[in-house]
Design a protein around this motif. Structure first.
Motif, PDB file in Angstrom:
ATOM      1  N   HIS A  60      -7.939  13.566   6.063  1.00 49.85           N
ATOM      2  CA  HIS A  60      -6.675  13.131   5.463  1.00 49.85           C
ATOM      3  C   HIS A  60      -6.032  14.266   4.668  1.00 49.85           C
ATOM      4  O   HIS A  60      -4.802  14.403   4.655  1.00 49.85           O
ATOM      5  CB  HIS A  60      -6.908  11.931   4.539  1.00 49.85           C
ATOM      6  CG  HIS A  60      -7.575  10.775   5.218  1.00 49.85           C
ATOM      7  ND1 HIS A  60      -8.305   9.824   4.535  1.00 49.85           N
ATOM      8  CD2 HIS A  60      -7.630  10.429   6.537  1.00 49.85           C
ATOM      9  CE1 HIS A  60      -8.785   8.934   5.389  1.00 49.85           C
ATOM     10  NE2 HIS A  60      -8.387   9.286   6.610  1.00 49.85           N
TER      11      HIS A  60
ATOM     12  N   LEU B 150      -3.738  10.375   0.888  1.00 51.55           N
ATOM     13  CA  LEU B 150      -5.104  10.048   0.452  1.00 51.55           C
ATOM     14  C   LEU B 150      -5.130   8.667  -0.209  1.00 51.55           C
ATOM     15  O   LEU B 150      -6.013   7.853   0.054  1.00 51.55           O
ATOM     16  CB  LEU B 150      -5.615  11.105  -0.536  1.00 51.55           C
ATOM     17  CG  LEU B 150      -6.055  12.450   0.043  1.00 51.55           C
ATOM     18  CD1 LEU B 150      -6.442  13.413  -1.071  1.00 51.55           C
ATOM     19  CD2 LEU B 150      -7.229  12.272   1.002  1.00 51.55           C
ATOM     20  N   THR B 151      -4.147   8.415  -1.081  1.00 51.05           N
ATOM     21  CA  THR B 151      -4.065   7.110  -1.751  1.00 51.05           C
ATOM     22  C   THR B 151      -3.799   6.001  -0.754  1.00 51.05           C
ATOM     23  O   THR B 151      -4.411   4.917  -0.817  1.00 51.05           O
ATOM     24  CB  THR B 151      -2.946   7.123  -2.815  1.00 51.05           C
ATOM     25  OG1 THR B 151      -3.159   8.215  -3.715  1.00 51.05           O
ATOM     26  CG2 THR B 151      -2.919   5.820  -3.600  1.00 51.05           C
TER      27      THR B 151
ATOM     28  N   GLU C  37      -4.488   5.895   2.499  1.00 52.61           N
ATOM     29  CA  GLU C  37      -5.651   5.640   3.368  1.00 52.61           C
ATOM     30  C   GLU C  37      -6.701   4.795   2.637  1.00 52.61           C
ATOM     31  O   GLU C  37      -7.298   3.889   3.219  1.00 52.61           O
ATOM     32  CB  GLU C  37      -6.270   6.960   3.832  1.00 52.61           C
ATOM     33  CG  GLU C  37      -5.383   7.796   4.745  1.00 52.61           C
ATOM     34  CD  GLU C  37      -5.348   7.292   6.187  1.00 52.61           C
ATOM     35  OE1 GLU C  37      -5.915   6.225   6.474  1.00 52.61           O
ATOM     36  OE2 GLU C  37      -4.734   7.978   7.028  1.00 52.61           O
ATOM     37  N   GLN C  38      -6.915   5.095   1.346  1.00 55.92           N
ATOM     38  CA  GLN C  38      -7.890   4.325   0.576  1.00 55.92           C
ATOM     39  C   GLN C  38      -7.398   2.897   0.331  1.00 55.92           C
ATOM     40  O   GLN C  38      -8.168   1.942   0.407  1.00 55.92           O
ATOM     41  CB  GLN C  38      -8.184   5.024  -0.760  1.00 55.92           C
ATOM     42  CG  GLN C  38      -8.807   6.402  -0.624  1.00 55.92           C
ATOM     43  CD  GLN C  38     -10.024   6.423   0.276  1.00 55.92           C
ATOM     44  OE1 GLN C  38     -10.965   5.646   0.085  1.00 55.92           O
ATOM     45  NE2 GLN C  38     -10.008   7.300   1.277  1.00 55.92           N
ATOM     46  N   ALA C  39      -6.098   2.767   0.046  1.00 52.44           N
ATOM     47  CA  ALA C  39      -5.519   1.436  -0.182  1.00 52.44           C
ATOM     48  C   ALA C  39      -5.590   0.597   1.091  1.00 52.44           C
ATOM     49  O   ALA C  39      -5.879  -0.612   1.036  1.00 52.44           O
ATOM     50  CB  ALA C  39      -4.075   1.559  -0.654  1.00 52.44           C
ATOM     51  N   LYS C  40      -5.357   1.229   2.251  1.00 55.48           N
ATOM     52  CA  LYS C  40      -5.441   0.523   3.519  1.00 55.48           C
ATOM     53  C   LYS C  40      -6.837  -0.019   3.772  1.00 55.48           C
ATOM     54  O   LYS C  40      -7.008  -1.115   4.291  1.00 55.48           O
ATOM     55  CB  LYS C  40      -5.027   1.446   4.678  1.00 55.48           C
ATOM     56  CG  LYS C  40      -3.543   1.720   4.761  1.00 55.48           C
ATOM     57  CD  LYS C  40      -3.141   2.511   5.985  1.00 55.48           C
ATOM     58  CE  LYS C  40      -4.145   3.461   6.507  1.00 55.48           C
ATOM     59  NZ  LYS C  40      -3.643   4.338   7.557  1.00 55.48           N
ATOM     60  N   LYS C  41      -7.862   0.786   3.399  1.00 54.24           N
ATOM     61  CA  LYS C  41      -9.231   0.347   3.600  1.00 54.24           C
ATOM     62  C   LYS C  41      -9.534  -0.899   2.769  1.00 54.24           C
ATOM     63  O   LYS C  41     -10.221  -1.814   3.221  1.00 54.24           O
ATOM     64  CB  LYS C  41     -10.192   1.471   3.238  1.00 54.24           C
ATOM     65  CG  LYS C  41     -10.200   2.630   4.243  1.00 54.24           C
ATOM     66  CD  LYS C  41     -11.188   3.710   3.833  1.00 54.24           C
ATOM     67  CE  LYS C  41     -11.166   4.844   4.863  1.00 54.24           C
ATOM     68  NZ  LYS C  41     -12.095   5.947   4.486  1.00 54.24           N
ATOM     69  N   ILE C  42      -9.023  -0.922   1.554  1.00 55.85           N
ATOM     70  CA  ILE C  42      -9.221  -2.083   0.678  1.00 55.85           C
ATOM     71  C   ILE C  42      -8.573  -3.324   1.282  1.00 55.85           C
ATOM     72  O   ILE C  42      -9.158  -4.402   1.341  1.00 55.85           O
ATOM     73  CB  ILE C  42      -8.670  -1.816  -0.739  1.00 55.85           C
ATOM     74  CG1 ILE C  42      -9.450  -0.689  -1.403  1.00 55.85           C
ATOM     75  CG2 ILE C  42      -8.688  -3.076  -1.580  1.00 55.85           C
ATOM     76  CD1 ILE C  42      -8.885  -0.227  -2.725  1.00 55.85           C
TER      77      ILE C  42
ATOM     78  N   SER D 115     -12.183  10.852   7.576  1.00 60.15           N
ATOM     79  CA  SER D 115     -12.665  11.060   6.208  1.00 60.15           C
ATOM     80  C   SER D 115     -11.571  11.605   5.297  1.00 60.15           C
ATOM     81  O   SER D 115     -10.459  11.915   5.744  1.00 60.15           O
ATOM     82  CB  SER D 115     -13.841  12.044   6.225  1.00 60.15           C
ATOM     83  OG  SER D 115     -13.395  13.313   6.687  1.00 60.15           O
ATOM     84  N   ILE D 116     -11.907  11.753   4.030  1.00 56.24           N
ATOM     85  CA  ILE D 116     -10.961  12.289   3.048  1.00 56.24           C
ATOM     86  C   ILE D 116     -10.545  13.712   3.419  1.00 56.24           C
ATOM     87  O   ILE D 116      -9.383  14.090   3.256  1.00 56.24           O
ATOM     88  CB  ILE D 116     -11.584  12.255   1.632  1.00 56.24           C
ATOM     89  CG1 ILE D 116     -11.680  10.801   1.142  1.00 56.24           C
ATOM     90  CG2 ILE D 116     -10.775  13.090   0.647  1.00 56.24           C
ATOM     91  CD1 ILE D 116     -12.317  10.631  -0.207  1.00 56.24           C
TER      92      ILE D 116
ATOM     93  N   CYS E 255       0.835  -1.207   0.000  1.00 54.17           N
ATOM     94  CA  CYS E 255       0.000   0.000   0.000  1.00 54.17           C
ATOM     95  C   CYS E 255       0.868   1.255   0.000  1.00 54.17           C
ATOM     96  O   CYS E 255       0.613   2.215  -0.740  1.00 54.17           O
ATOM     97  CB  CYS E 255      -0.912   0.019   1.229  1.00 54.17           C
ATOM     98  SG  CYS E 255      -2.247  -1.188   1.201  1.00 54.17           S
TER      99      CYS E 255
END
Length: 297
Positions: free
Chosen positions: A216, A286-287, A289-294, A212-213, A15
């Motif tokens: 972040h 931002l990238t 945090e989103q990758a971690k959620k996935i 949230s975004i 990530c």
């Protein structure tokens, strides 16, 4: 940097490496402009009038695009991606384990700002030591554009640069500028990760704010600002030492820069550096945090 411990080390590394490479791809034109501005004074000292070729972030980007073509703004992208995969992946994935070590494994306890900074200093130093050859090649390729028109280029590309440096200067030349590079990247890493961690934690305590975004985004901007404020002097020294081998040592570079150009030279390219690191941190975090959620799902 919450929830990293819900993901495996390999997942966190992937990530982090992906987020760092994506941010690098988006912002390397600003980095190229920053390097040119930092190297500019030395490049023009021998000219008759010593006028500045590059003026400001957008002016530098425009000049490079006009004189060398748009593709020149992405010079050094290959070693840049090499660097971010190794450095970006390691410095973030190691942060939580090292932070846990700093607090004695008791992650339920409140982690102090000092412990966060210490952990980020350690991970930044380890990561950049391994990634230094990629950083050297990136700076060398970015600096090539300041050569006079028609002058022969030293390198045809990233792989050729690795090979040429190894052949002509020896293996240890790939670690040229390691001292200021460790100082710069350990410092910047501490400023980025510790401030992101701390700012995000602070914002989440404000009523109405969630993970949230927007949170972040605020934390990423804070990380970029503190990174540039603290890391600019060592960043200038690192770029000058790696650009060309005209300095005997880190101390020699600092003394000559201070004597010839004054203290403000260490903040040369501050605004483009913030434009670069500010946007880089926003995109990267931002990238990430989103990758971690996935990966968490």
């Amino acid at each position: 940097m919450a929830d990293l411990n819900q993901i495996s080390f390999a997942g966190t590394f992937f990530c982090s490496a992906f987020a760092a490479c994506f941010a690098e791809l988006c912002t390397i034109p600003l980095d190229t402009a920053k390097v040119r501005l930092q190297l500019q004074k030395r490049a023009t000292l021998g000219e008759e009038y010593g006028t500045s070729k590059y003026k400001g972030l957008l002016g530098t980007v425009a000049t490079i695009a006009q004189e060398e073509g748009l593709i020149a703004l992405w010079k050094g992208i290959i070693p840049g991606l090499h660097r971010q995969f190794i450095y970006g992946g390691l410095r973030i994935s190691l942060y939580e384990p090292v932070k846990a070590f700093c607090v004695g494994g008791n992650m339920l306890a409140e982690v102090s700002l000092f412990q966060k900074i210490l952990a980020a200093l350690i991970t930044g130093a380890i990561a950049i030591t391994l990634a230094n050859p990629t950083d050297l090649v990136k700076v060398r390729l970015q600096a090539e554009g300041k050569l006079p028109p028609g002058a022969p280029r030293r390198y045809t590309g990233a792989l050729n640069a690795y090979y040429t440096i190894l052949k002509e200067e020896g293996l240890m030349a790939l670690w040229t500028g390691l001292g200021p590079n460790i100082a710069r990247n350990a410092t910047v890493n501490a400023a980025e990760l510790a401030s992101y961690d701390h700012v995000k934690q602070f914002v989440l305590k404000i009523p109405g704010f969630t993970d949230s975004i927007f949170t972040h985004l605020l934390a990423g901007l804070g990380a970029g600002f503190f990174a540039v404020l603290i890391g600019s002097p060592v960043d200038v020294v690192k770029s000058r030492m790696m650009g060309e081998s005209v300095y005997k040592s880190t101390v020699d570079c600092i003394v000559k820069t201070l004597r010839v150009e004054g203290a403000l030279a260490f903040y040369k390219g501050f605004l483009p550096n913030f434009g670069r690191l500010g946007s880089w941190n926003v995109i990267m975090f931002l990238t990430l945090e989103q990758a971690k959620k996935i990966f968490s799902v």
